[in-house]
Design a protein around this motif. Structure first.
Motif, PDB file in Angstrom:
ATOM      1  N   VAL A  79       0.936 -28.126 -43.848  1.00 56.36           N
ATOM      2  CA  VAL A  79      -0.004 -27.718 -42.792  1.00 56.36           C
ATOM      3  C   VAL A  79       0.158 -28.668 -41.616  1.00 56.36           C
ATOM      4  N   GLU A  80      -0.460 -28.292 -40.486  1.00 55.24           N
ATOM      5  CA  GLU A  80      -0.290 -29.119 -39.293  1.00 55.24           C
ATOM      6  C   GLU A  80      -1.499 -29.971 -38.978  1.00 55.24           C
ATOM      7  N   HIS A  81      -2.616 -29.708 -39.645  1.00 55.76           N
ATOM      8  CA  HIS A  81      -3.817 -30.467 -39.320  1.00 55.76           C
ATOM      9  C   HIS A  81      -4.041 -31.551 -40.366  1.00 55.76           C
ATOM     10  N   LYS A 112      -5.075 -24.382 -40.973  1.00 62.21           N
ATOM     11  CA  LYS A 112      -3.667 -24.761 -40.999  1.00 62.21           C
ATOM     12  C   LYS A 112      -3.303 -25.673 -39.824  1.00 62.21           C
ATOM     13  N   PHE A 113      -3.870 -25.401 -38.654  1.00 63.86           N
ATOM     14  CA  PHE A 113      -3.418 -26.147 -37.478  1.00 63.86           C
ATOM     15  C   PHE A 113      -4.541 -26.798 -36.684  1.00 63.86           C
ATOM     16  N   SER A 114      -5.792 -26.603 -37.084  1.00 70.42           N
ATOM     17  CA  SER A 114      -6.882 -27.161 -36.290  1.00 70.42           C
ATOM     18  C   SER A 114      -8.073 -27.410 -37.201  1.00 70.42           C
ATOM     19  N   GLY A 130       2.525 -24.667 -47.723  1.00 68.48           N
ATOM     20  CA  GLY A 130       1.619 -23.969 -46.814  1.00 68.48           C
ATOM     21  C   GLY A 130       1.001 -22.751 -47.467  1.00 68.48           C
ATOM     22  N   THR A 185      -6.922 -31.053 -43.065  1.00 63.74           N
ATOM     23  CA  THR A 185      -6.584 -30.059 -44.085  1.00 63.74           C
ATOM     24  C   THR A 185      -5.536 -30.611 -45.045  1.00 63.74           C
TER      25      THR A 185
END
Lengths: 103, 242
Positions: free
Chosen positions: B57-59, B132-134, B202, B62
């Motif tokens: 994931v990008e955050h 996933k991203f924020s 992911g 998370t």
């Protein structure tokens, strides 16, 4: 003196206020609310202390603990209220008082 | 026995002063400990940053919740499950089907619910995806969905009390169970207990999060709806006080 400290200290004061209420008040619902006030102080502390390790983003570990903590606090409160209701059903009172005379 | 109304929260003066001083002392002690902390510390930011690539994931939050410290999150979902189990135990029932429903709503409220509930489902789904991203993820999404369930119930709909016992239990445990399945699979392959392969991390996280969202939503709604003052026969006869 850095900025996060103001929030952390506020959190600790809220925690102590909740603790005082928890010890002093005798009604069970009030005690449950006090535990929630204490939790609020701890949450404020955790979220502010994450700013100490600011790199590209603040320290994610206290944030994650806070996130799960809020939901766990909500459900623990609900469980505590269920217990309080059970105590009221069984004993007919909702206060935790010291027993002066033997029952 | 004093009646509940008579006993107020009046405090005995000397002991309350003492307790107040003690709590002020604890506050001062905690603040002193805080000020002692160094401003810049080697927290876990650096470590999380190094491993972000393998998290799926990008955050970072998370990543910590569902990957680096997934064990923690797993057990916290377990705590939620135990809270709802504890409540049901005390009420001596296994689901909420026997709970009395709210009266049917007036048209305005019904119209509002028809407008709000789909929105809440949508927001919940978006929050889940956003993890996933924020900022977002299973816990936020679950609480929004759970609030939607409570709203439905307040408007006289069955909400979680309409689920059959088996479905109710399945929905409560699916979040904990999905973690358990991953752990079981990993143990079979003799890997670390919650180790995801980097390529699928992911996807696995999204599936676990979706399951956890459903569980959290049903748990929160069940805890709030289960606490409603419904007078049933077995509540009316208190146990023998000892």
């Amino acid at each position: 003196m850095s900025q996060y400290l103001a929030y952390s200290i506020t959190g600790m004061i809220i925690f102590a206020l909740g603790l005082h209420g928890l010890v002093v008040l005798s009604h069970i619902l009030r005690k449950i609310i006090c535990i929630n006030v204490m939790a609020g102080g701890v949450f404020l502390f955790l979220i502010s202390v994450a700013a100490r390790n600011f790199d590209e983003f603040p320290d994610p570990v206290p944030q994650a603990m806070l996130l799960t903590g809020v939901v766990v606090a909500l459900s623990a409160t609900a469980f505590a209220v269920a217990l309080a209701r059970r105590i009221y059903t069984v004993t007919g009172q909702a206060e935790l008082i010291e027993e002066d005379e033997p029952s | 026995m004093p009646s509940p109304q008579k006993v107020t929260d009046q405090l005995k003066a000397p002991s309350s002063l003492l307790l107040g001083l003690a709590c002020a002392g604890i506050a001062l002690f905690l603040i002193a400990a805080l000020i002692e902390l160094p401003d810049e510390a080697l927290g876990l930011t650096e470590l999380s940053k190094q491993h972000m690539d393998e998290s799926g994931v990008e955050h970072p939050v998370t990543a910590v919740l569902l990957n680096f410290r997934a064990y923690d999150t797993w057990l916290e979902v377990g705590v939620l499950l135990m809270a709802v189990m504890g409540m049901l135990l005390f009420q001596r029932r296994s689901d909420l089907r026997d709970i009395e429903r709210m009266p049917a709503p007036d048209p305005v409220l019904n119209w509002l619910i028809q407008l709000l509930f789909p929105m809440m489902v949508l927001v919940s789904g978006y929050l889940l995806w956003m993890g996933k991203f924020s900022s977002g993820g299973a816990f936020q999404a679950g609480v929004v969905l759970g609030a939607g369930g409570v709203l439905l119930w307040l408007a006289g709909h069955p909400s979680v009390s309409g689920f059959s016992g088996r479905l109710f239990r399945f929905l409560l445990t699916v979040g904990f169970g999905s973690f358990l399945l991953v752990a079981f699979y990993n143990v079979l392959l003799s890997q670390a207990i919650l180790d995801y392969p980097v390529a699928y991390a992911g996807t696995i996280i999204l599936i676990i999060e979706a399951a956890a969202t459903i569980s959290i939503a049903v748990t929160v709604a069940a805890l709030i709806i289960g606490l409603q003052p419904v007078i049933r026969d077995r509540d009316r006869t208190p146990l023998e006080p000892h």
